[in-house]
Design an enzyme around this catalytic site. Structure first.
Site, PDB file in Angstrom:
ATOM      1  N   ASP A  17      -0.334  -4.236   6.692  1.00  0.00           N
ATOM      2  CA  ASP A  17      -1.099  -3.468   7.659  1.00  0.00           C
ATOM      3  C   ASP A  17      -2.593  -3.766   7.522  1.00  0.00           C
ATOM      4  OD1 ASP A  17       1.419  -2.471   7.860  1.00  0.00           O
ATOM      5  OD2 ASP A  17       0.835  -0.363   7.819  1.00  0.00           O
ATOM      6  N   HIS A  25       0.838  -1.191   0.000  1.00  0.00           N
ATOM      7  CA  HIS A  25       0.000   0.000   0.000  1.00  0.00           C
ATOM      8  C   HIS A  25       0.875   1.244   0.000  1.00  0.00           C
ATOM      9  CE1 HIS A  25       0.886  -0.598   4.255  1.00  0.00           C
ATOM     10  NE2 HIS A  25       0.359   0.580   4.573  1.00  0.00           N
ATOM     11  N   ASP A  44       6.057   4.210   4.825  1.00  0.00           N
ATOM     12  CA  ASP A  44       6.963   3.227   5.409  1.00  0.00           C
ATOM     13  C   ASP A  44       6.946   1.902   4.665  1.00  0.00           C
ATOM     14  OD1 ASP A  44       4.307   3.274   6.558  1.00  0.00           O
ATOM     15  OD2 ASP A  44       4.947   1.754   7.987  1.00  0.00           O
ATOM     16  N   HIS A  45       6.136   1.823   3.610  1.00  0.00           N
ATOM     17  CA  HIS A  45       6.076   0.592   2.813  1.00  0.00           C
ATOM     18  C   HIS A  45       6.557   0.783   1.373  1.00  0.00           C
ATOM     19  CE1 HIS A  45       3.804  -1.860   5.800  1.00  0.00           C
ATOM     20  NE2 HIS A  45       3.526  -0.645   6.242  1.00  0.00           N
ATOM     21  N   HIS A  65      -7.310  -1.762   5.871  1.00  0.00           N
ATOM     22  CA  HIS A  65      -6.477  -0.712   6.441  1.00  0.00           C
ATOM     23  C   HIS A  65      -7.118   0.638   6.135  1.00  0.00           C
ATOM     24  CE1 HIS A  65      -2.953   0.774   8.318  1.00  0.00           C
ATOM     25  NE2 HIS A  65      -2.342   1.209   7.233  1.00  0.00           N
TER      26      HIS A  65
END
Length: 305
Positions: free
Chosen positions: A214, A62, A66-67, A142
Site C-alpha cells: 500500500d 504494515h 488486511d495485511h 502510506h
C-alpha cells in the site's frame, strides 16, 4: 530452477466474497516465502495444497489488518501441527509486540523458535538473506509505516558444458570446475591446463521480484526496482478516483503502470482492489494502455519468472 509466485489474496480492507485479503507465496527452489498474511491466509494455503510446514520466512508490509490479521492464526496452527523448525518473521516495529500480546493472553507457547526482524520502513536495505535469496526493503508512503520487499535470487554458478569437457576428468576435478575453479596442467596424463571459462556458459542473471504494498504513487520507487523481472503494485482505485487514492495514500491502476514503465519492469501485476469494483476489466485496460505487460493479481494466479 523454480522462481514462482502465487497470489492468495487480491482484496483491500473491506471484505468481499471471492476476493481475499492480501497474501502471496513466493517459491524459490525449496524456499517458501509468505508475503503478507491477511485474514484466512492459512485456509488459502491449504486450498492450494501448500504445506504450512514448508514456510521459511513471513514478510509483513504494515499493520493494517488486511495485511496481517491472519498471521497469529497461522503461527498457532503451525504450533498445533508440531512444527519444530525455526521461523523468521520480518515486519515493521510493533508487530512483535502484537504477536507476543496475543500469545500471552491466549497462553500459546509455540514449540518452535520465532525470530522477529524489525524493518526500517523508510530505508532501502537488506532485511533478510539465505542461500537462495537476498531481500531488500522498499520504502512505501502510506498512512502508517509500510515497507515493500525486493526479492533477488542469489547468483547461480556458471553451467558446465558436457561437450566441452575432456575425457578422463576425475570426480574431484569435475567438482572443482563446477565450483568455478580452473584446473592446472596434469603432467602425469599430459592434459593441459583447463580454464573454467572455456568449458562453461554464464549463468542466467539473478531473477528479481518486487512487492510494492500500500502506497501513494511514488515515482522514486522506480529507481529501486529498475529492470525487475516481475513487479507487483497496488492498484486500489481507477484513475478517475485519483484524488481519493491520494487522500487514502493508495494508487490507481494507471499509476501502477506508469511506475512499471518508468522502472523498465518486464511484467506487472496489479492488485489490492477496492471492494467497490465488482469487475476488474477496467483496471486491466487502464494499466495496459500505459504498460501492455500487465496482469491482474487475482486469487490463485501462478506466475513463473
Amino acid at each position: 530452477m523454480t522462481f514462482e509466485l502465487q497470489i492468495l489474496g487480491s482484496g483491500s480492507a473491506t471484505p468481499m466474497v471471492g476476493r481475499h485479503p492480501t497474501a502471496q507465496l513466493l517459491a524459490v527452489e525449496e524456499g517458501r516465502y509468505l508475503i503478507d498474511c491477511g485474514e484466512g491466509t492459512q485456509l488459502r494455503l491449504l486450498e492450494h495444497r501448500r504445506r504450512l510446514s514448508s514456510l521459511r520466512v513471513v514478510f509483513i508490509s504494515h499493520l493494517h489488518g488486511d495485511h496481517f490479521f491472519g498471521l497469529f492464526g497461522l503461527l498457532s496452527t503451525m504450533h498445533l501441527q508440531g512444527r519444530q523448525e525455526p521461523l523468521t518473521v520480518v515486519g515493521p516495529p510493533g508487530l512483535d509486540l502484537v504477536l507476543t500480546t496475543q500469545a500471552f493472553h491466549s497462553r500459546m507457547q509455540p514449540g518452535y523458535n520465532i525470530t522477529f526482524v524489525p524493518v526500517d520502513t523508510e530505508a532501502h536495505a537488506v532485511v533478510y538473506e539465505d542461500a537462495l535469496v537476498r531481500v531488500w526493503s522498499l520504502p512505501m508512503h502510506h498512512r502508517i509505516a509500510c515497507a515493500g520487499y525486493l526479492f533477488e535470487e542469489q547468483p547461480r554458478r556458471d553451467k558446465l558444458v558436457k561437450e566441452k569437457l575432456p575425457a578422463g576428468l576425475t570426480p574431484t576435478e569435475l567438482a572443482q570446475l563446477a565450483q568455478g575453479q580452473d584446473l592446472p596442467a596434469d603432467p602425469a596424463t599430459g592434459r593441459p591446463a583447463l580454464a573454467h571459462a572455456d568449458v562453461s556458459v554464464p549463468a542466467a542473471p539473478p531473477r528479481r521480484y518486487a512487492f510494492c504494498s500500500d502506497t501513494i504513487y511514488t515515482p522514486a520507487l522506480a529507481e529501486l526496482v529498475q529492470g525487475v523481472d516481475l513487479l507487483y503494485h497496488e492498484a486500489t482505485f481507477l484513475h478517475d478516483m485519483r484524488e481519493r487514492a491520494a487522500q487514502t495514500y493508495h494508487s490507481t491502476a494507471r499509476q501502477a503502470a506508469e511506475l512499471a514503465h518508468t522502472a523498465d519492469a518486464h511484467r506487472l501485476l496489479i492488485g489490492h482492489f477496492s471492494s467497490r469494483y465488482k469487475q476488474l476489466d477496467a483496471h486491466l485496460q487502464e494499466a495496459r494502455e500505459i504498460f501492455p505487460w500487465t496482469e491482474l493479481a487475482t486469487e490463485g494466479l501462478l506466475v513463473s519468472v
